[in-house]
Design a protein around this motif. Structure first.
Motif, PDB file in Angstrom:
ATOM      1  N   VAL A 268     -12.195  31.111  34.195  1.00  0.00           N
ATOM      2  CA  VAL A 268     -11.781  31.512  32.853  1.00  0.00           C
ATOM      3  C   VAL A 268     -13.015  31.969  32.102  1.00  0.00           C
ATOM      4  CG1 VAL A 268     -10.769  30.767  30.679  1.00  0.00           C
ATOM      5  CG2 VAL A 268      -9.863  29.875  32.840  1.00  0.00           C
ATOM      6  N   GLY A 269     -13.046  33.256  31.764  1.00  0.00           N
ATOM      7  CA  GLY A 269     -14.196  33.804  31.061  1.00  0.00           C
ATOM      8  C   GLY A 269     -15.480  33.708  31.863  1.00  0.00           C
ATOM      9  N   GLY A 270     -15.367  33.810  33.177  1.00  0.00           N
ATOM     10  CA  GLY A 270     -16.539  33.733  34.039  1.00  0.00           C
ATOM     11  C   GLY A 270     -16.965  32.313  34.381  1.00  0.00           C
ATOM     12  N   THR A 271     -16.246  31.319  33.876  1.00  0.00           N
ATOM     13  CA  THR A 271     -16.566  29.919  34.149  1.00  0.00           C
ATOM     14  C   THR A 271     -15.573  29.350  35.157  1.00  0.00           C
ATOM     15  OG1 THR A 271     -17.450  29.600  31.919  1.00  0.00           O
ATOM     16  CG2 THR A 271     -16.860  27.626  33.157  1.00  0.00           C
ATOM     17  N   HIS A 272     -16.098  28.803  36.245  1.00  0.00           N
ATOM     18  CA  HIS A 272     -15.229  28.206  37.263  1.00  0.00           C
ATOM     19  C   HIS A 272     -14.544  26.972  36.700  1.00  0.00           C
ATOM     20  CE1 HIS A 272     -13.595  26.763  40.964  1.00  0.00           C
ATOM     21  NE2 HIS A 272     -14.399  25.705  41.022  1.00  0.00           N
ATOM     22  N   LEU A 273     -13.220  26.942  36.798  1.00  0.00           N
ATOM     23  CA  LEU A 273     -12.430  25.839  36.262  1.00  0.00           C
ATOM     24  C   LEU A 273     -12.121  24.868  37.398  1.00  0.00           C
ATOM     25  CD1 LEU A 273     -11.266  25.134  33.458  1.00  0.00           C
ATOM     26  CD2 LEU A 273      -9.091  26.083  34.230  1.00  0.00           C
ATOM     27  N   HIS A 274     -12.800  23.746  37.403  1.00  0.00           N
ATOM     28  CA  HIS A 274     -12.582  22.744  38.450  1.00  0.00           C
ATOM     29  C   HIS A 274     -11.241  22.052  38.250  1.00  0.00           C
ATOM     30  CE1 HIS A 274     -16.599  22.895  40.279  1.00  0.00           C
ATOM     31  NE2 HIS A 274     -17.054  23.093  39.051  1.00  0.00           N
ATOM     32  N   HIS A 275     -10.649  21.586  39.359  1.00  0.00           N
ATOM     33  CA  HIS A 275      -9.323  20.981  39.246  1.00  0.00           C
ATOM     34  C   HIS A 275      -9.359  19.607  38.578  1.00  0.00           C
ATOM     35  CE1 HIS A 275     -10.777  20.226  43.468  1.00  0.00           C
ATOM     36  NE2 HIS A 275     -10.448  18.987  43.180  1.00  0.00           N
ATOM     37  N   GLU A 276     -10.540  19.027  38.405  1.00  0.00           N
ATOM     38  CA  GLU A 276     -10.610  17.773  37.653  1.00  0.00           C
ATOM     39  C   GLU A 276     -10.173  17.979  36.203  1.00  0.00           C
ATOM     40  OE1 GLU A 276     -14.505  16.182  36.831  1.00  0.00           O
ATOM     41  OE2 GLU A 276     -15.437  18.127  37.177  1.00  0.00           O
ATOM     42  N   VAL A 277     -10.322  19.206  35.694  1.00  0.00           N
ATOM     43  CA  VAL A 277      -9.893  19.501  34.319  1.00  0.00           C
ATOM     44  C   VAL A 277      -8.392  19.281  34.185  1.00  0.00           C
ATOM     45  CG1 VAL A 277      -9.713  21.289  32.554  1.00  0.00           C
ATOM     46  CG2 VAL A 277     -11.775  21.138  33.973  1.00  0.00           C
ATOM     47  N   TYR A 278      -7.621  19.788  35.156  1.00  0.00           N
ATOM     48  CA  TYR A 278      -6.167  19.585  35.131  1.00  0.00           C
ATOM     49  C   TYR A 278      -5.846  18.095  35.252  1.00  0.00           C
ATOM     50  CZ  TYR A 278      -6.466  24.534  36.452  1.00  0.00           C
ATOM     51  OH  TYR A 278      -6.777  25.867  36.512  1.00  0.00           O
ATOM     52  N   GLY A 279      -6.628  17.394  36.075  1.00  0.00           N
ATOM     53  CA  GLY A 279      -6.386  15.966  36.249  1.00  0.00           C
ATOM     54  C   GLY A 279      -6.627  15.178  34.980  1.00  0.00           C
ATOM     55  N   ILE A 280      -7.713  15.475  34.286  1.00  0.00           N
ATOM     56  CA  ILE A 280      -8.019  14.774  33.037  1.00  0.00           C
ATOM     57  C   ILE A 280      -6.938  15.042  32.001  1.00  0.00           C
ATOM     58  CG2 ILE A 280      -9.631  14.656  31.103  1.00  0.00           C
ATOM     59  CD1 ILE A 280     -11.868  15.270  33.141  1.00  0.00           C
ATOM     60  N   ILE A 281      -6.505  16.304  31.904  1.00  0.00           N
ATOM     61  CA  ILE A 281      -5.437  16.644  30.952  1.00  0.00           C
ATOM     62  C   ILE A 281      -4.156  15.894  31.299  1.00  0.00           C
ATOM     63  CG2 ILE A 281      -3.949  18.497  30.126  1.00  0.00           C
ATOM     64  CD1 ILE A 281      -6.335  20.395  30.425  1.00  0.00           C
ATOM     65  N   GLY A 282      -3.827  15.849  32.599  1.00  0.00           N
ATOM     66  CA  GLY A 282      -2.619  15.151  33.034  1.00  0.00           C
ATOM     67  C   GLY A 282      -2.644  13.672  32.696  1.00  0.00           C
ATOM     68  N   MET A 283      -3.785  13.019  32.904  1.00  0.00           N
ATOM     69  CA  MET A 283      -3.896  11.597  32.583  1.00  0.00           C
ATOM     70  C   MET A 283      -3.837  11.359  31.080  1.00  0.00           C
ATOM     71  SD  MET A 283      -6.557   9.889  35.301  1.00  0.00           S
ATOM     72  CE  MET A 283      -7.940  10.925  34.810  1.00  0.00           C
ATOM     73  N   LEU A 284      -4.507  12.224  30.302  1.00  0.00           N
ATOM     74  CA  LEU A 284      -4.498  12.064  28.848  1.00  0.00           C
ATOM     75  C   LEU A 284      -3.094  12.226  28.278  1.00  0.00           C
ATOM     76  CD1 LEU A 284      -7.748  14.002  27.821  1.00  0.00           C
ATOM     77  CD2 LEU A 284      -7.377  11.532  27.759  1.00  0.00           C
ATOM     78  N   VAL A 285      -2.394  13.256  28.741  1.00  0.00           N
ATOM     79  CA  VAL A 285      -1.049  13.519  28.216  1.00  0.00           C
ATOM     80  C   VAL A 285      -0.087  12.402  28.608  1.00  0.00           C
ATOM     81  CG1 VAL A 285       0.945  15.062  28.366  1.00  0.00           C
ATOM     82  CG2 VAL A 285      -1.356  16.021  28.132  1.00  0.00           C
ATOM     83  N   SER A 286      -0.087  12.018  29.890  1.00  0.00           N
ATOM     84  CA  SER A 286       0.838  10.981  30.339  1.00  0.00           C
ATOM     85  C   SER A 286       0.520   9.640  29.692  1.00  0.00           C
ATOM     86  CB  SER A 286       0.779  10.849  31.864  1.00  0.00           C
ATOM     87  OG  SER A 286      -0.526  10.506  32.302  1.00  0.00           O
ATOM     88  N   GLY A 287      -0.769   9.322  29.550  1.00  0.00           N
ATOM     89  CA  GLY A 287      -1.141   8.068  28.905  1.00  0.00           C
ATOM     90  C   GLY A 287      -0.741   8.032  27.440  1.00  0.00           C
ATOM     91  N   ALA A 288      -0.955   9.139  26.740  1.00  0.00           N
ATOM     92  CA  ALA A 288      -0.597   9.198  25.321  1.00  0.00           C
ATOM     93  C   ALA A 288       0.910   9.050  25.122  1.00  0.00           C
ATOM     94  CB  ALA A 288      -1.086  10.515  24.717  1.00  0.00           C
ATOM     95  N   ILE A 289       1.696   9.728  25.953  1.00  0.00           N
ATOM     96  CA  ILE A 289       3.162   9.643  25.826  1.00  0.00           C
ATOM     97  C   ILE A 289       3.647   8.234  26.134  1.00  0.00           C
ATOM     98  CG2 ILE A 289       5.345  10.461  26.783  1.00  0.00           C
ATOM     99  CD1 ILE A 289       4.049  13.170  27.223  1.00  0.00           C
ATOM    100  N   GLU A 290       3.065   7.609  27.173  1.00  0.00           N
ATOM    101  CA  GLU A 290       3.479   6.255  27.541  1.00  0.00           C
ATOM    102  C   GLU A 290       3.190   5.265  26.417  1.00  0.00           C
ATOM    103  OE1 GLU A 290       4.534   2.676  29.252  1.00  0.00           O
ATOM    104  OE2 GLU A 290       5.140   4.732  29.736  1.00  0.00           O
ATOM    105  N   PHE A 291       1.989   5.327  25.854  1.00  0.00           N
ATOM    106  CA  PHE A 291       1.627   4.393  24.793  1.00  0.00           C
ATOM    107  C   PHE A 291       2.411   4.648  23.507  1.00  0.00           C
ATOM    108  CE2 PHE A 291      -2.422   3.773  27.220  1.00  0.00           C
ATOM    109  CZ  PHE A 291      -2.257   2.402  27.423  1.00  0.00           C
ATOM    110  N   ALA A 292       2.696   5.918  23.217  1.00  0.00           N
ATOM    111  CA  ALA A 292       3.337   6.257  21.944  1.00  0.00           C
ATOM    112  C   ALA A 292       4.851   6.042  21.977  1.00  0.00           C
ATOM    113  CB  ALA A 292       3.023   7.709  21.578  1.00  0.00           C
ATOM    114  N   TYR A 293       5.497   6.343  23.114  1.00  0.00           N
ATOM    115  CA  TYR A 293       6.959   6.352  23.136  1.00  0.00           C
ATOM    116  C   TYR A 293       7.582   5.325  24.079  1.00  0.00           C
ATOM    117  CZ  TYR A 293       6.160  10.770  20.741  1.00  0.00           C
ATOM    118  OH  TYR A 293       5.738  11.720  19.849  1.00  0.00           O
ATOM    119  N   ARG A 294       6.841   4.802  25.049  1.00  0.00           N
ATOM    120  CA  ARG A 294       7.376   3.816  25.990  1.00  0.00           C
ATOM    121  C   ARG A 294       8.739   4.242  26.537  1.00  0.00           C
ATOM    122  NH1 ARG A 294       3.343   0.166  27.387  1.00  0.00           N
ATOM    123  NH2 ARG A 294       2.109  -0.315  25.539  1.00  0.00           N
TER     124      ARG A 294
END
Length: 242
Positions: free
Chosen positions: A53-79
């Protein structure tokens, strides 16, 4: 004489709706798929290519971190109830796999994915799977089922002693065994009394150069030492650049 029949209904339920199994299954499948894709990219086969993206290699750990943040936030907020909780478990497990698959990159802060240092990612993944299997199997040494002050105190002392053995094992260069020892105490006890690896903090502090223990450690753990675990890591993660 009349005997009335007694009906007994047995209900078997999976604890926590099998959340651990969903999470562990997603973790293993995502890691296996990710390694297969990255090895195809490395060999230049198939339709997959590195993402930039814009000449910067996007490592797949980025998708993993986003996935954990989103799932964790939804779990804690809405159960959420089933099936939402299973969906979040899968999302978190997949995100954890993508993140740990590049553990060596965020440890060294450079792209060492295919180098010998990058093998730490496979180590971290194997350790996560081992701990996940133990948790799914029901290992829980942190559960205090005793009653009374004396029993609670004894339990706390045993926990502290076990943690001390685990820390000792980690300082001796046996990180995986030390972490697993938190769930299976006897494992850390055995590791803590055995010889430390030459590169470990324990060896630097306790094995003076030229001492008998330093020589024994060097013979036991030579730099070119390879075990069946190393061969398994190469089979799973791909042979690293030497």
């Amino acid at each position: 004489m009349r005997h009335d029949a007694v009906e007994v209904e047995v209900v078997i339920t999976v604890p926590n709706q099998g959340i651990g199994l969903w999470m562990l299954g997603a973790f293993i499948l995502t890691f296996a798929g990710t390694r297969a894709i990255t090895r195809m990219i490395r060999a230049g086969r198939g339709p997959f290519r590195d993402v930039s993206v814009g000449g910067t290699h996007l490592h797949h750990e980025v998708y993993g971190i986003i996935g954990m943040l989103v799932s964790g936030a939804i779990e804690f907020a809405y159960r959420p109830d089933s099936p939402g909780v299973q969906v979040l478990a899968v999302m978190f497990g997949a995100g954890a796999a993508l993140t740990l698959d590049e553990f060596a990159l965020w440890l060294h802060l450079e792209d060492v994915y295919w180098s010998s240092e990058g093998r730490k990612s496979v180590d971290a993944t194997f350790l996560a799977v081992a701990v996940g299997l133990l948790l799914v199997a029901g290992f829980n040494p942190f559960s205090d089922v005793g009653s009374g002050t004396a029993n609670h105190l004894a339990f706390a002392v045993l926990m502290l002693v076990n943690v001390a053995f685990c820390v000792c094992a980690i300082l001796k260069g046996k990180t995986a065994v030390g972490v697993i020892g938190l769930l299976v105490p006897l494992v850390s006890v055995v590791a803590s009394v055995r010889l430390a690896k030459p590169s470990s903090p324990w060896a630097r502090w306790r094995y003076p150069p030229g001492s008998r223990r330093a020589e024994r450690a060097a013979r036991r753990y030579p730099p070119d030492r390879r075990t069946w675990i190393d061969a398994l890591k190469d089979a799973v993660g791909g042979t690293p650049h030497r």
